[in-house]
Motif scaffolding. Structure first.
Motif, PDB file in Angstrom:
ATOM      1  N   LYS A 171       0.832  -1.226   0.155  1.00  0.00           N
ATOM      2  CA  LYS A 171      -0.107   0.013  -0.096  1.00  0.00           C
ATOM      3  C   LYS A 171       0.876   1.041   0.075  1.00  0.00           C
ATOM      4  O   LYS A 171       0.641   2.315  -0.694  1.00  0.00           O
ATOM      5  N   ASN A 172       2.047   1.448   0.703  1.00  0.00           N
ATOM      6  CA  ASN A 172       2.629   2.622   0.981  1.00  0.00           C
ATOM      7  C   ASN A 172       3.501   2.443  -0.397  1.00  0.00           C
ATOM      8  O   ASN A 172       3.489   3.828  -0.812  1.00  0.00           O
ATOM      9  N   PHE A 173       4.039   1.469  -0.690  1.00  0.00           N
ATOM     10  CA  PHE A 173       4.930   1.621  -2.010  1.00  0.00           C
ATOM     11  C   PHE A 173       3.820   2.034  -3.390  1.00  0.00           C
ATOM     12  O   PHE A 173       4.140   2.982  -4.090  1.00  0.00           O
ATOM     13  N   MET A 174       2.590   1.642  -3.142  1.00  0.00           N
ATOM     14  CA  MET A 174       1.797   2.113  -4.591  1.00  0.00           C
ATOM     15  C   MET A 174       1.225   3.500  -4.258  1.00  0.00           C
ATOM     16  O   MET A 174       1.150   4.117  -5.261  1.00  0.00           O
ATOM     17  N   ASN A 175       0.992   3.972  -3.169  1.00  0.00           N
ATOM     18  CA  ASN A 175       0.514   5.232  -2.868  1.00  0.00           C
ATOM     19  C   ASN A 175       1.804   6.243  -3.275  1.00  0.00           C
ATOM     20  O   ASN A 175       1.420   7.173  -3.902  1.00  0.00           O
ATOM     21  N   ASP A 176       2.987   5.845  -2.945  1.00  0.00           N
ATOM     22  CA  ASP A 176       3.982   7.021  -3.475  1.00  0.00           C
ATOM     23  C   ASP A 176       4.094   6.859  -5.039  1.00  0.00           C
ATOM     24  O   ASP A 176       4.353   7.783  -5.635  1.00  0.00           O
ATOM     25  N   ALA A 177       4.173   5.473  -5.583  1.00  0.00           N
ATOM     26  CA  ALA A 177       4.087   5.280  -6.762  1.00  0.00           C
ATOM     27  C   ALA A 177       3.073   6.115  -7.866  1.00  0.00           C
ATOM     28  O   ALA A 177       3.095   6.810  -8.728  1.00  0.00           O
ATOM     29  N   MET A 178       1.750   6.273  -7.054  1.00  0.00           N
ATOM     30  CA  MET A 178       0.590   7.230  -7.752  1.00  0.00           C
ATOM     31  C   MET A 178       0.858   8.416  -7.830  1.00  0.00           C
ATOM     32  O   MET A 178       0.794   8.994  -8.553  1.00  0.00           O
ATOM     33  N   LYS A 179       1.475   8.957  -6.561  1.00  0.00           N
ATOM     34  CA  LYS A 179       1.678  10.255  -6.585  1.00  0.00           C
ATOM     35  C   LYS A 179       2.956  10.684  -7.655  1.00  0.00           C
ATOM     36  O   LYS A 179       2.623  11.821  -8.480  1.00  0.00           O
ATOM     37  N   LYS A 180       3.944   9.761  -7.777  1.00  0.00           N
ATOM     38  CA  LYS A 180       4.684  10.239  -8.760  1.00  0.00           C
ATOM     39  C   LYS A 180       4.291  10.274 -10.316  1.00  0.00           C
ATOM     40  O   LYS A 180       4.771  10.796 -11.091  1.00  0.00           O
ATOM     41  N   THR A 181       3.405   9.091 -10.554  1.00  0.00           N
ATOM     42  CA  THR A 181       2.682   8.930 -11.823  1.00  0.00           C
ATOM     43  C   THR A 181       1.954  10.092 -12.400  1.00  0.00           C
ATOM     44  O   THR A 181       1.937  10.451 -13.329  1.00  0.00           O
ATOM     45  N   GLU A 182       1.148  10.515 -11.175  1.00  0.00           N
ATOM     46  CA  GLU A 182       0.318  11.678 -11.307  1.00  0.00           C
ATOM     47  C   GLU A 182       1.183  12.978 -11.566  1.00  0.00           C
ATOM     48  O   GLU A 182       0.735  13.738 -12.474  1.00  0.00           O
ATOM     49  N   SER A 183       2.390  12.939 -10.835  1.00  0.00           N
ATOM     50  CA  SER A 183       3.199  14.366 -10.952  1.00  0.00           C
ATOM     51  C   SER A 183       3.726  14.486 -12.465  1.00  0.00           C
ATOM     52  O   SER A 183       4.039  15.631 -12.925  1.00  0.00           O
ATOM     53  N   LYS A 184       4.039  13.007 -12.999  1.00  0.00           N
ATOM     54  CA  LYS A 184       4.620  13.011 -14.377  1.00  0.00           C
ATOM     55  C   LYS A 184       3.576  13.300 -15.523  1.00  0.00           C
ATOM     56  O   LYS A 184       3.879  13.046 -16.463  1.00  0.00           O
ATOM     57  N   LYS A 185       2.156  13.142 -14.856  1.00  0.00           N
ATOM     58  CA  LYS A 185       0.917  13.281 -15.937  1.00  0.00           C
ATOM     59  C   LYS A 185       0.840  11.854 -16.892  1.00  0.00           C
ATOM     60  O   LYS A 185       0.707  11.927 -18.151  1.00  0.00           O
ATOM     61  N   CYS A 186       1.200  11.032 -16.314  1.00  0.00           N
ATOM     62  CA  CYS A 186       1.174   9.541 -17.020  1.00  0.00           C
ATOM     63  C   CYS A 186      -0.185   9.034 -17.475  1.00  0.00           C
ATOM     64  O   CYS A 186      -0.979   9.074 -16.267  1.00  0.00           O
ATOM     65  N   THR A 187      -0.437   8.741 -18.542  1.00  0.00           N
ATOM     66  CA  THR A 187      -1.712   8.207 -19.171  1.00  0.00           C
ATOM     67  C   THR A 187      -1.741   6.945 -19.414  1.00  0.00           C
ATOM     68  O   THR A 187      -2.347   6.060 -19.430  1.00  0.00           O
ATOM     69  N   ASN A 188      -0.238   6.238 -19.187  1.00  0.00           N
ATOM     70  CA  ASN A 188       0.047   4.706 -19.552  1.00  0.00           C
ATOM     71  C   ASN A 188       0.593   4.223 -18.277  1.00  0.00           C
ATOM     72  O   ASN A 188       1.643   4.865 -18.027  1.00  0.00           O
ATOM     73  N   LEU A 189       0.101   2.912 -17.846  1.00  0.00           N
ATOM     74  CA  LEU A 189       1.014   2.142 -16.783  1.00  0.00           C
ATOM     75  C   LEU A 189       1.543   0.812 -17.034  1.00  0.00           C
ATOM     76  O   LEU A 189       0.557  -0.003 -17.622  1.00  0.00           O
ATOM     77  N   ILE A 190       2.729   0.620 -17.259  1.00  0.00           N
ATOM     78  CA  ILE A 190       2.946  -0.634 -17.583  1.00  0.00           C
ATOM     79  C   ILE A 190       3.268  -1.737 -16.248  1.00  0.00           C
ATOM     80  O   ILE A 190       4.240  -1.268 -15.386  1.00  0.00           O
ATOM     81  N   ILE A 191       2.642  -2.844 -15.909  1.00  0.00           N
ATOM     82  CA  ILE A 191       3.027  -3.662 -14.853  1.00  0.00           C
ATOM     83  C   ILE A 191       3.692  -4.631 -15.258  1.00  0.00           C
ATOM     84  O   ILE A 191       3.347  -5.623 -16.240  1.00  0.00           O
ATOM     85  N   ASP A 192       4.918  -4.885 -14.873  1.00  0.00           N
ATOM     86  CA  ASP A 192       5.913  -6.007 -15.270  1.00  0.00           C
ATOM     87  C   ASP A 192       6.009  -7.096 -14.204  1.00  0.00           C
ATOM     88  O   ASP A 192       6.674  -7.031 -13.051  1.00  0.00           O
ATOM     89  N   VAL A 193       5.376  -8.320 -14.363  1.00  0.00           N
ATOM     90  CA  VAL A 193       5.347  -9.150 -13.475  1.00  0.00           C
ATOM     91  C   VAL A 193       5.992 -10.581 -14.089  1.00  0.00           C
ATOM     92  O   VAL A 193       5.647 -11.771 -13.646  1.00  0.00           O
ATOM     93  N   ARG A 194       6.790 -10.354 -15.064  1.00  0.00           N
ATOM     94  CA  ARG A 194       7.385 -11.560 -15.522  1.00  0.00           C
ATOM     95  C   ARG A 194       8.562 -12.184 -14.489  1.00  0.00           C
ATOM     96  O   ARG A 194       9.037 -11.348 -13.868  1.00  0.00           O
ATOM     97  N   SER A 195       8.484 -13.632 -14.500  1.00  0.00           N
ATOM     98  CA  SER A 195       9.410 -14.252 -13.650  1.00  0.00           C
ATOM     99  C   SER A 195       9.206 -13.973 -12.480  1.00  0.00           C
ATOM    100  O   SER A 195      10.337 -14.217 -11.524  1.00  0.00           O
ATOM    101  N   ASN A 196       8.003 -13.555 -11.872  1.00  0.00           N
ATOM    102  CA  ASN A 196       7.869 -13.206 -10.583  1.00  0.00           C
ATOM    103  C   ASN A 196       7.090 -14.289 -10.022  1.00  0.00           C
ATOM    104  O   ASN A 196       5.969 -14.876 -10.347  1.00  0.00           O
ATOM    105  N   SER A 197       7.779 -15.072  -9.249  1.00  0.00           N
ATOM    106  CA  SER A 197       7.131 -16.472  -8.469  1.00  0.00           C
ATOM    107  C   SER A 197       6.231 -16.313  -7.397  1.00  0.00           C
ATOM    108  O   SER A 197       5.998 -17.446  -6.856  1.00  0.00           O
TER     109      SER A 197
END
Length: 501
Positions: free
Chosen positions: A281-307
């Motif tokens: 939750k804390n990590f994602m709250n911080d990530a959402m603030k940063k993506t908003e500040s960068k005005k991102c309209t696209n988000l890539i989630i990479d979970v390849r080889s995540n066991s």
């Protein structure tokens, strides 16, 4: 699927071991009586505690399978022949969390055996070299294995895959057993244990190259991976270490886009479900603030080889990506088949967990025990976060996206969170087995058995093939030259999708 050292990662990257003890299992013989007692013990473990034993193979057919293997144990056998019989049963359970290792003392064991000195990577039913740990300095990144000691690579792969554990009918997930240290281990235990290997490769131009290399202690091989000059390029491409398992970046070559990479679901100090949830939750709250500040309209989630790891972290991440405005179910149900078996004493449940076990379970008419929703946060309806990402979402997955990660992908597919790209994931779309695990040795052979205690039913909807992983919207396979050229075909495909929009 709590935070554990996931077995396939242990096999993929053995620790560097300097021990020089002989492999006593190579000369160990087991009597029919010893094997029969061990096999009956294994049978009890599975039938008394494994909630998904009959998930893909009906009870009658599973019993026939068990009976047929038992009948083979009527004469003395070398240890590895018996181990192969055990694996034939384990693989037929079709559960990626049910496994068998030659011994519980795995570090000592890996230090004692001499194995195949190459780190291989499977692509399209072929095996390619990434690292060369052998004494032959000619074989380099991108060479294709043709045969070992007269056995074709295809024959070797089929033997290993036949005995490897995976969910349902997901064939691509068995590639995990063909990569890195996993291949070295399973070749040794299932194929042969020679002093040397007569190998044949195809070089980058398709020409055949033959050599003879000695079998080596894995510690020697691993040191060669990093020190041999022939591996310089491979180390630059594939031996990068990241201090942070969760990373946010903003690719320079694609506008208004954030990239979130999750190597696993866990983290330092996250020792309870609640601390794991708060960490995400804390990590994602911080990530959402940063993506908003960068005005991102696209988000890539990479979970390849995540066991995988903590289930609750997959759930928490999902709530930051949901498209629905109301609560939805991530899991439909979880159940066990015992609340009192003596084998629970060999589980990872604490003494206090075992003491309070009955309070968290509800007995059903069929004799199973459902986990109570009110005491299981993952089973409760999940509400979207107020600061969730509302733009375009793209999710990268592959055959090594497993356990908690496969459940996250199933939820994303079910609720149409975004566009999925890559390969079929390694966990069944309808759910797997996990949560807590039994780990114990068979009394005479000392083979180490791992078996789950909880059956998961994902809240999946729509039509799908039972026993298959989440199928991406766009199947994009890695190609052999991608290894040599350091080309991330799957990520580049997503970037092109974003560019088209």
């Amino acid at each position: 699927m709590k935070q554990l050292r996931h077995l396939f990662l242990i096999l993929l990257y053995f620790p560097l071991i300097g021990l020089a003890q002989p492999d006593t299992l190579a000369t160990k013989m087991l009597s029919p009586e010893q094997m029969q007692k061990d096999f009956n013990y294994l049978r009890r473990i599975l039938t008394e505690t494994h909630p998904g034993l009959y998930r893909y193979l009906p009870k009658e057919k599973m019993q026939v399978k068990l009976d047929s293997v038992y009948q083979l144990l009527n004469k003395p056998l070398p240890f590895y022949s018996f181990y192969k019989n055990v694996l034939s049963v384990i693989s037929d359970v079709r559960c990626a969390h049910t496994n068998a290792l030659p011994t519980a003392d795995f570090n000592r064991y890996i230090g004692s055996i001499r194995t195949f000195p190459f780190f291989l990577f499977p692509i399209d039913n072929k095996l390619y070299v990434i690292f060369n740990g052998s004494t032959d300095s000619q074989i380099t990144l991108g060479y294709q294995l043709v045969q070992i000691n007269g056995r074709s690579s295809d024959n070797i792969m089929q033997t290993i895959k036949k005995h490897y554990w995976s969910d349902g009918y997901i064939e691509v997930s068995k590639n995990t057993a063909l990569q890195g240290g996993s291949f070295c281990l399973f070749y040794y235990t299932l194929i042969e244990r020679p002093d040397q290997f007569d190998v044949e490769f195809k070089d980058l131009n398709g020409n055949l190259y033959r050599s003879t290399v000695p079998a080596q202690k894995y510690g020697v091989t691993e040191r060669a991976y990093t020190k041999n000059k022939i591996n310089q390029k491979a180390n630059q491409l594939y031996n990068q270490r990241h201090k942070q398992p969760w990373r946010l970046s903003f690719p320079a070559d694609v506008p208004a886009t954030a990239l979130l990479r999750f190597d696993g679901f866990g983290g330092k100090g996250m020792t309870t479900s609640e601390s794991a949830r708060l960490g995400m939750k804390n990590f994602m709250n911080d990530a959402m603030k940063k993506t908003e500040s960068k005005k991102c309209t696209n988000l890539i989630i990479d979970v390849r080889s995540n066991s995988g790891g903590w289930d609750i972290q997959g759930v928490e991440l999902f709530t930051f990506l949901m498209k629905q405005d109301t609560a939805v179910r991530y899991y439909q149900k979880m159940h066990a088949i015992t609340d009192s078996s003596e084998f629970l004493n060999y589980s990872d449940l604490s003494v206090n967990d075992r003491k309070n076990l009955k309070q968290g379970l509800k007995k059903e008419a069929n004799g199973s025990f459902s986990l109570r929703q009110e005491v299981t946060a993952e089973l409760q309806p999940q509400l979207p976060k107020a600061n969730r990402f509302k733009g375009n979402i793209y999710i990268l997955q592959n055959e090594r996206s497993f356990s908690t990660t496969s459940e996250f992908l199933a939820a994303c597919k079910t609720y149409q969170v975004g566009t999925l790209v890559g390969m079929e994931c390694g966990g069944a779309y309808e759910g797997g087995n996990g949560a807590s695990f039994i780990h114990l040795e068979l009394p005479h052979s000392k083979i180490q058995i791992g078996s789950p205690l909880v059956y998961y039913s994902n809240a999946t909807r729509g039509q799908f093939k039972i026993g298959r992983g989440t199928i991406p919207d766009h199947i994009v396979a890695v190609e052999p030259l991608d290894l040599v050229n350091n080309y991330d075909r799957q990520l580049e495909f997503v970037k092109k999708l974003i560019g088209k929009k």
